[in-house]
Design a protein around this motif. Structure first.
Motif, short mmCIF file in Angstrom:
data_model
loop_
_atom_site.label_atom_id
_atom_site.label_comp_id
_atom_site.label_asym_id
_atom_site.label_seq_id
_atom_site.Cartn_x
_atom_site.Cartn_y
_atom_site.Cartn_z
N LEU A 61 58.01 98.42 54.75
CA LEU A 61 57.05 98.15 53.68
C LEU A 61 57.27 96.76 53.08
N PHE A 62 58.52 96.45 52.78
CA PHE A 62 58.85 95.17 52.16
C PHE A 62 58.46 94.02 53.07
N SER A 63 58.86 94.12 54.34
CA SER A 63 58.53 93.07 55.31
C SER A 63 57.02 92.95 55.49
N GLY A 64 56.33 94.08 55.62
CA GLY A 64 54.88 94.05 55.83
C GLY A 64 54.14 93.44 54.66
N CYS A 65 54.55 93.79 53.45
CA CYS A 65 53.88 93.24 52.26
C CYS A 65 54.11 91.74 52.13
N LEU A 66 55.32 91.29 52.47
CA LEU A 66 55.58 89.84 52.46
C LEU A 66 54.71 89.12 53.48
N GLN A 67 54.52 89.73 54.65
CA GLN A 67 53.66 89.11 55.67
C GLN A 67 52.19 89.10 55.23
N LEU A 68 51.75 90.16 54.56
CA LEU A 68 50.38 90.18 54.03
C LEU A 68 50.19 89.04 53.03
N LEU A 69 51.16 88.88 52.13
CA LEU A 69 51.07 87.80 51.14
C LEU A 69 51.06 86.44 51.81
N ASN A 70 51.95 86.26 52.77
CA ASN A 70 52.03 84.97 53.45
C ASN A 70 50.72 84.62 54.13
N HIS A 71 50.13 85.61 54.81
CA HIS A 71 48.86 85.37 55.51
C HIS A 71 47.74 85.07 54.51
N PHE A 72 47.71 85.81 53.40
CA PHE A 72 46.67 85.58 52.40
C PHE A 72 46.76 84.17 51.84
N ILE A 79 53.01 104.06 52.55
CA ILE A 79 54.10 104.34 51.61
C ILE A 79 54.75 105.69 51.89
N LYS A 80 53.99 106.63 52.41
CA LYS A 80 54.52 107.97 52.67
C LYS A 80 55.47 108.00 53.87
N THR A 81 55.19 107.18 54.87
CA THR A 81 55.95 107.30 56.13
C THR A 81 56.75 106.06 56.51
N SER A 82 56.40 104.89 56.01
CA SER A 82 57.10 103.66 56.39
C SER A 82 58.44 103.57 55.67
N SER A 83 59.41 102.96 56.33
CA SER A 83 60.70 102.73 55.68
C SER A 83 60.54 101.65 54.61
N ARG A 84 61.49 101.60 53.70
CA ARG A 84 61.46 100.57 52.65
C ARG A 84 61.46 99.17 53.26
N LEU A 85 62.28 98.98 54.30
CA LEU A 85 62.34 97.66 54.94
C LEU A 85 61.01 97.30 55.58
N ILE A 135 58.35 100.04 44.13
CA ILE A 135 58.78 98.75 43.57
C ILE A 135 59.89 98.18 44.44
N PHE A 136 59.64 97.01 45.04
CA PHE A 136 60.63 96.37 45.91
C PHE A 136 61.64 95.57 45.10
N GLN A 137 61.10 94.78 44.18
CA GLN A 137 61.92 93.92 43.33
C GLN A 137 61.28 93.90 41.95
N ASP A 138 62.01 93.42 40.97
CA ASP A 138 61.43 93.26 39.64
C ASP A 138 60.25 92.30 39.73
N GLY A 139 59.05 92.80 39.49
CA GLY A 139 57.86 91.96 39.54
C GLY A 139 57.12 91.98 40.86
N PHE A 140 57.50 92.86 41.79
CA PHE A 140 56.84 92.91 43.10
C PHE A 140 56.79 94.36 43.58
N TRP A 141 55.58 94.86 43.86
CA TRP A 141 55.42 96.27 44.23
C TRP A 141 54.24 96.46 45.19
#
Length: 322
Positions: free
Chosen positions: A190-201, A182-188, A50-56
């Protein structure tokens, strides 16, 4: 044969509640933010962050002993959304309403679905299944994604009717998703990558006619052929293919192909190829494996100034600024 299939029914929930449901079904054990399958059911685990309340983000990596059918119950509101990225070569079936999607890494393999949509997932036995999921609440979506940029998208996602969209695993999705674990990536990371996935979608959704997930005046057979072609183009964005060859692949006249392609994907075939190649160039430059001139040559430009001009026109910066 139906007795050989494990069946689980549940509403769309946040990962912690989803893990609780699986534990009640006797599928395995919840250990903090992980869920480990028991040996009678299969091998593997699920994990969320869970990165933020409402985003995971959630990652699933498992091999089942028996086929599994998940029935996701329809809810009254669209308070939750999931975007699933199917990362296995194994065929996974996902039915939403009357539409059945057959997912694997090399075809249509990304789907967004809302909590008011009833759906069914079928996973095969004895195959390694890997799925990466980005989940968020409607409140988080409205506060963090749309803003003033996309009033049409914001209005569309405000409704309570079932919402679902599918996409192919294009070059940018693949590049981003391959960097996330999730096992090996840093929190930063993961957070950055997921935001980029959302932006591209959501950038891809902005090009669509949102009145229907499948345009109402496009024949289903034509639509399916265009989606298969899209998968081919996304799999090899540097392939040298003409618009005429694309029309032949989907068995359409050139004029019909151009019209329907623009209607379904929101851009011309030429522009679609161009954007894919520019995205490849941006990733090459960011990895610093090739010089600017080498990158331009690899995507089809023999003239460095023409490549630089095209790149800046697409991204607003010069290749040297990446």
């Amino acid at each position: 044969m139906s007795s050989e299939i494990t069946r689980i029914t549940f509403p769309m929930e946040s990962p912690d509640l989803w893990f609780d449901q699986l534990a009640k079904e006797g599928v395995g054990e919840k250990i903090g933010e992980k869920f480990v399958l028991n040996s009678l059911f299969g091998l593997g685990e699920l994990e969320y962050f869970i990165f933020q309340d409402g985003f995971w983000a959630q990652q699933m990596d498992f091999n089942l002993k028996k086929p599994l059918r998940l029935s996701i119950l329809e809810q009254k509101s669209n308070h939750l959304f999931n975007i699933n990225f199917y990362l296995s070569n194994s065929q996974v079936s996902h039915q939403v309403g009357e539409k059945i999607f057959e997912f694997n890494f090399d075809s249509v393999s990304v789907i967004l679905i809302s909590s008011s949509a009833a759906s069914f997932l079928e996973f095969p036995a004895n195959d390694q299944i890997k799925l990466f999921q980005v989940g968020f609440t409607k409140e988080w979506l409205m506060d963090n994604v749309f803003g003033e940029r996309s009033p049409e998208l914001k209005s569309y996602f405000s409704k309570e009717e079932p919402i679902y969209f599918s996409e192919g695993m294009d070059f940018k999705f693949k590049y981003l998703i391959e960097e996330l674990d999730i096992k090996t990536s840093s929190r930063l990371q993961l957070f950055s990558g997921c935001l980029q996935l959302l932006n591209h979608f959501f950038e891809k959704l902005e090009l669509r006619d949102l009145k229907a997930s499948k345009p109402t005046n496009v024949h289903p057979d034509d639509f399916d052929r265009l989606k298969k072609l899209q998968g081919k183009l996304d799999m090899d964005p540097l392939e040298d293919i003409s618009v005429e060859e694309m029309a032949d692949l989907v068995t359409m006249s050139l004029s019909k192909f151009k019209r329907l392609f623009n209607q379904v994907f929101g851009v011309t075939p030429h522009k679609y190829l161009f954007k894919n190649k520019m995205e490849v160039a941006r990733q090459m430059l960011s990895e610093k494996k090739y010089s600017i001139s080498e990158t331009g040559y690899l995507i089809g430009y023999s003239n460095l100034s023409q490549f630089s001009k095209a790149f800046k026109g697409e991204f607003g910066v010069l290749p040297s600024e990446i």
